[in-house]
Write a protein that holds these residues in place. Structure first.
Motif, PDB file in Angstrom:
ATOM      1  N   VAL A   1      91.040  81.566  53.294  1.00  0.00           N
ATOM      2  CA  VAL A   1      91.444  82.514  52.251  1.00  0.00           C
ATOM      3  C   VAL A   1      90.400  82.570  51.142  1.00  0.00           C
ATOM      4  O   VAL A   1      90.041  83.649  50.655  1.00  0.00           O
ATOM      5  CB  VAL A   1      92.818  82.116  51.674  1.00  0.00           C
ATOM      6  CG1 VAL A   1      93.126  82.933  50.417  1.00  0.00           C
ATOM      7  CG2 VAL A   1      93.918  82.341  52.711  1.00  0.00           C
TER       8      VAL A   1
ATOM      9  N   SER B   1      88.310  85.861  50.237  1.00  0.00           N
ATOM     10  CA  SER B   1      88.418  86.449  48.900  1.00  0.00           C
ATOM     11  C   SER B   1      87.038  86.689  48.312  1.00  0.00           C
ATOM     12  O   SER B   1      86.775  87.736  47.707  1.00  0.00           O
ATOM     13  CB  SER B   1      89.238  85.526  47.990  1.00  0.00           C
ATOM     14  OG  SER B   1      90.554  85.350  48.479  1.00  0.00           O
TER      15      SER B   1
ATOM     16  N   LEU C   1      96.304  85.379  58.026  1.00  0.00           N
ATOM     17  CA  LEU C   1      95.700  85.186  56.721  1.00  0.00           C
ATOM     18  C   LEU C   1      96.381  86.103  55.701  1.00  0.00           C
ATOM     19  O   LEU C   1      97.006  87.097  56.064  1.00  0.00           O
ATOM     20  CB  LEU C   1      94.209  85.510  56.809  1.00  0.00           C
ATOM     21  CG  LEU C   1      93.241  84.680  55.964  1.00  0.00           C
ATOM     22  CD1 LEU C   1      93.350  83.216  56.320  1.00  0.00           C
ATOM     23  CD2 LEU C   1      91.821  85.171  56.155  1.00  0.00           C
ATOM     24  N   THR C   2      96.266  85.773  54.422  1.00  0.00           N
ATOM     25  CA  THR C   2      96.873  86.590  53.367  1.00  0.00           C
ATOM     26  C   THR C   2      95.872  87.530  52.716  1.00  0.00           C
ATOM     27  O   THR C   2      96.214  88.238  51.771  1.00  0.00           O
ATOM     28  CB  THR C   2      97.473  85.681  52.285  1.00  0.00           C
ATOM     29  OG1 THR C   2      96.458  84.804  51.797  1.00  0.00           O
ATOM     30  CG2 THR C   2      98.618  84.849  52.856  1.00  0.00           C
TER      31      THR C   2
END
Length: 370
Positions: free
Chosen positions: A120, A124, A227-228
Motif C-alpha cells: 500500500v 500510494s 489492495l486498498t
C-alpha cells in the motif's frame, strides 16, 4: 562527467541521501548545527531540488527500525553522531511532490513488516509520482530491529562475519529466502487492484477487475488482498547486494536493478562475473541492471581529499571502513573511473554515498554530472 561523452540515458547517477553524510563523523564537519534541521522537510526538499537541477537521475532513502550505531548490532551512547531518521515513505512523498527528481528509491524493511502494508505504501507513492518510485527491500539481521517491533528473533551476523561471503550465506539464508517470497507477494498484491479498474462518469469502479490473491502468500507473510490503492504504475524493485550468494540470488530472482559493492578484494569485474553466474542459475531471472555502489570523499586535489578523510577518521576515532569501496580523490578522477567502468564492464549506473553531504554531495551535484 560530461554527458556529451555518453549516449543520453546510457549511464545513470544516483545520490544516496543519509543524514548529514555517510561518514560517522559527518555531523562534526557539516555546516548544519541545529539537529532539528535534519528532521525538517526543507532539508530534504533542498537536497532533492539540488540533485535534480544538477542532473542526478535518482536519490535513495534509507530505512531503519532501530537507531544507528558505530558498534555493529549494538547500541551506543555517542552524542556527536546523527541518530534517527525520518520515515523514508514520508520523505519520498515530500520529494515526489516538491521536486523534479526522476526517481526516488525507497528502502523498506522486509524482515519485520507486513507485505500488505508495504504494498500500500509503495502504491500510494506511485500514485503521487507515476513511474518515479523504486522500492528497495531491505533484509535485517540486527537483533535490535526485532526488539523494536516485538518480532521474532532473527539470525544475526557477527562483526567477523561481515566480509566472509560463506558466513553471510549460511547465517542469513532463511532471511533472504523469506525476502524473495515477500517481494513476490507484494508484486502479486499490486495486481489485485489494477488502475484500469477505475472508471469515469457514473462508473467509479469496475468491481470485476478487483480481486483478492488466489494464493495467500507464505506462512510467514500471509496477505490475501485486494489492495486498498489502485496501481497503474507498479514500482520497480532494486536490491543492494553485498558480495555473497544469498543477496545475489535475491537480486537475480526479484530485482529490476542491483547495486553491487566493490572492494579491493572483489573488484567490479569479479562482482559482475559472480552476479551474472548466479543470475544464469536462477529460475525466471531476467537481465537485472547492474549499478555500482560507491562511497566518496572528494577534494580539490588528491592530497586534499586524503587530508579530509584523515580528519574525518580522527574525529570519529577510528578508520572508516564501510561495506563498499571508498573512492578518495578529485571529481575528475572519479569521472574517469566511472567512465572506465561503464565502457569496460557495461554498468548501467552508480549510486554515490557522500561522506559529508554538504561537501561531497555538493561536489557531486555541481561538478560530476554536468
Amino acid at each position: 562527467m560530461d554527458r556529451n561523452l555518453v549516449d543520453p540515458g546510457s549511464f545513470r547517477f544516483g545520490l544516496a541521501l543519509e543524514g548529514t553524510g555517510w561518514h560517522p563523523a559527518s555531523w562534526l564537519s557539516s555546516p548544519v548545527k541545529d539537529a532539528e534541521e535534519v528532521f525538517a522537510s526543507g532539508y530534504w526538499t533542498g537536497w532533492g531540488r539540488a540533485a535534480a537541477s544538477g542532473g542526478i537521475d535518482f536519490v535513495t532513502l534509507e530505512d531503519g527500525l532501530s537507531l544507528q550505531s558505530d558498534r555493529f548490532a549494538t547500541a551506543d551512547q555517542a552524542h556527536d553522531r546523527v541518530r534517527g531518521r525520518l520515515d523514508p515513505v514520508v520523505t519520498a512523498a515530500i520529494l515526489l511532490a516538491t521536486t523534479d527528481l526522476g526517481e526516488v528509491v525507497v528502502s523498506r524493511n522486509v524482515t519485520h513488516t507486513n507485505p500488505f502494508h508495504v504494498a500500500v505504501q509503495m502504491a500510494s507513492l506511485a500514485a503521487i509520482g507515476p513511474g518515479r518510485v523504486v522500492w528497495r527491500p531491505q533484509v535485517s539481521a540486527d537483533a535490535r530491529d526485532a526488539m523494536v517491533v516485538g518480532g521474532p528473533a532473527t539470525p544475526g551476523l557477527r562483526p567477523e562475519d561481515l566480509y566472509v561471503p560463506t558466513r553471510i550465506a549460511r547465517r542469513l539464508r532463511d532471511l533472504f529466502r523469506d525476502a524473495e517470497d515477500y517481494v513476490r507477494t507484494v508484486r502479486e498484491l499490486w495486481r489485485t487492484f489494477p488502475g484500469e479498474s477505475l472508471g469515469s462518469g457514473d462508473t467509479f469502479l469496475r468491481p470485476g477487475m478487483v480481486a483478492p490473491l488466489e494464493l495467500t502468500g507464505t506462512e510467514r507473510y500471509p496477505a490475501a488482498g485486494p489492495l486498498t490503492v489502485p496501481v497503474r504504475n507498479a514500482p520497480k524493485v532494486a536490491v543492494l547486494a553485498h558480495h555473497a550468494l544469498e543477496p545475489y540470488r535475491l537480486a537475480a530472482a526479484v530485482a529490476d536493478r542491483v547495486f553491487v559493492t566493490p572492494s579491493q578484494e572483489h573488484p567490479i569485474p569479479a562482482l559482475l562475473t559472480a552476479f551474472r553466474e548466479v543470475e544464469r542459475l536462477t529460475p525466471d531471472a531476467d537481465g537485472t541492471e547492474v549499478y555500482a555502489d560507491v562511497a566518496v570523499v572528494l577534494g580539490d586535489t588528491e592530497e586534499h581529499a586524503r587530508a579530509r578523510l584523515a580528519r574525518l577518521n580522527e574525529a570519529a576515532g577510528f578508520v572508516w571502513a564501510p561495506d563498499t569501496y571508498v573512492f578518495v580523490g578529485t571529481t575528475d578522477r572519479l569521472a574517469r573511473e566511472l567512465a572506465d567502468w561503464r565502457e569496460q564492464f557495461g554498468l548501467r549506473g552508480v549510486r554515490l554515498r557522500p561522506a559529508v553531504l554538504a561537501d561531497d554531495g555538493d561536489r557531486i551535484v555541481r561538478e560530476l554530472v554536468r
